[in-house]
Design a protein around this motif. Structure first.
Motif, PDB file in Angstrom:
ATOM      1  N   GLU A  24       0.933  -1.439   0.067  1.00  0.00           N
ATOM      2  CA  GLU A  24       0.131  -0.308  -0.166  1.00  0.00           C
ATOM      3  C   GLU A  24       1.013   1.125  -0.059  1.00  0.00           C
ATOM      4  N   THR A  25       0.363   2.428  -0.634  1.00  0.00           N
ATOM      5  CA  THR A  25       0.949   3.631  -0.630  1.00  0.00           C
ATOM      6  C   THR A  25       0.008   4.655   0.147  1.00  0.00           C
ATOM      7  N   HIS A  26       0.431   5.218   1.394  1.00  0.00           N
ATOM      8  CA  HIS A  26      -0.476   6.236   2.009  1.00  0.00           C
ATOM      9  C   HIS A  26       0.410   7.591   1.820  1.00  0.00           C
ATOM     10  N   LEU A  27      -0.513   8.393   1.785  1.00  0.00           N
ATOM     11  CA  LEU A  27      -0.074   9.897   1.765  1.00  0.00           C
ATOM     12  C   LEU A  27      -0.663  10.790   2.875  1.00  0.00           C
ATOM     13  N   ILE A  28       0.340  11.318   3.603  1.00  0.00           N
ATOM     14  CA  ILE A  28       0.209  12.025   5.058  1.00  0.00           C
ATOM     15  C   ILE A  28       0.222  13.752   4.572  1.00  0.00           C
ATOM     16  N   LEU A  54      -3.521  15.049   8.575  1.00  0.00           N
ATOM     17  CA  LEU A  54      -3.055  15.020   9.924  1.00  0.00           C
ATOM     18  C   LEU A  54      -3.135  16.499  10.282  1.00  0.00           C
ATOM     19  N   ILE A  55      -3.844  16.895  11.506  1.00  0.00           N
ATOM     20  CA  ILE A  55      -4.175  17.931  12.174  1.00  0.00           C
ATOM     21  C   ILE A  55      -3.867  17.916  13.488  1.00  0.00           C
ATOM     22  N   ASP A  56      -2.992  18.830  14.190  1.00  0.00           N
ATOM     23  CA  ASP A  56      -2.782  18.807  15.332  1.00  0.00           C
ATOM     24  C   ASP A  56      -2.588  17.681  15.941  1.00  0.00           C
ATOM     25  N   VAL A 113      -9.107  13.135   9.032  1.00  0.00           N
ATOM     26  CA  VAL A 113      -9.667  12.485   8.122  1.00  0.00           C
ATOM     27  C   VAL A 113      -8.928  11.650   7.165  1.00  0.00           C
ATOM     28  N   THR A 114      -9.623  10.443   6.754  1.00  0.00           N
ATOM     29  CA  THR A 114      -8.832   9.464   5.902  1.00  0.00           C
ATOM     30  C   THR A 114      -9.700   9.408   4.781  1.00  0.00           C
TER      31      THR A 114
END
Length: 257
Positions: free
Chosen positions: A33-37, A220-222, A227-228
């Motif tokens: 899998e490829t995940h983007l942050i 990514l928040i704080d 949300v995903t």
């Protein structure tokens, strides 16, 4: 057939100099899998990469990081590398006196625990450098010394290609690069990828979506994933920014108090 879980982060809380940066983060990445942050400055994106690699400055206060089902919370950086975790640096260091070839061959032997003949390694290195459109003579240059920003980032991806990690964490590899350099780097990553290798890509920019299609996008928040979604989530951020996601994160925080 479902892919096997590779990385599983559970309720991770991380401090740097007594300041909480990650605040109960959860994330699972499966093989292939490829995940983007994505996220605003100060959200904890680079902290996540550093703590996964075992940087001693980052202290795990609570939670667990499992890699192939084993907790790695207390593992040193070299132990994590040997297990198959790789982190590309946002600002690669220059190392005078150490050539690219010697550095990569030494790193490969350290990670695999096996000796590699010079001639055998040079053949592999040339194949990887051709893939990234890097001149072969770069192997004789001192590591990152006098390299342009794009050359340094290509060299990071070259290290990844040579070491063949199970999980590659790319910390803003595309920052400061022109379109042509971004294209070369991410097309190289696509050529390296297979159904066993996983990627965690940390970025500010949507330009990489022209070359790399993530399975999941996380905002990514704080210190938490607010949300995903899929690739459409990244395009939504491009249109509306992070303000709406900050509201979502704030609402979730209020509910947990």
């Amino acid at each position: 057939m479902r892919n096997t879980s590779l990385l599983n982060i559970k309720d991770l809380t991380v401090k740097v100099e007594e300041k909480s940066i990650l605040k109960g983060l959860n994330l699972e990445i499966k093989e292939g899998e490829t995940h983007l942050i994505m996220g605003p400055n100060g959200a904890g994106k680079s902290t996540l990469g550093n703590v996964l690699m075992g940087h001693p400055q980052y202290v795990i206060d609570e939670g667990n990081i499992f890699f192939q089902g084993e907790s790695i919370n207390d593992m040193k950086t070299d132990e994590r590398a040997k297990k198959g975790i790789f982190l590309s640096f946002q600002y690669p260091e220059e190392i005078p006196g150490v050539t690219v070839e010697n550095f990569l061959r030494t790193a490969k032997m350290a990670v695999t625990g096996k000796s590699i003949f010079v001639s055998e390694f040079q053949k592999e290195l040339k194949e990887k450098m051709d893939l990234l459109k890097m001149p072969y003579e770069y192997k004789d240059r001192y590591l990152n010394l006098g390299f342009s920003g794009g050359e340094k980032k290509k060299n990071e991806v070259l290290q990844m290609a040579v070491l063949e990690p199970k999980l590659a964490i790319l910390d803003e590899t595309d920052s400061g690069l022109d379109v042509d350099a971004i294209k070369i780097i991410y097309e190289g990553i696509k050529n390296i990828a297979d159904d066993k290798k996983s990627f965690l890509v940390i970025t500010h920019y949507n330009k990489i979506l022209d070359y790399l299609k993530p399975d999941y996008v996380h905002i990514l928040i704080d210190g938490k994933i607010a949300v995903t979604g899929d690739i459409d989530l990244a395009y939504e951020v491009e249109k509306v920014g992070y303000d709406n996601f900050k509201k979502i994160a704030g609402t979730r925080s209020d509910m947990n108090e």
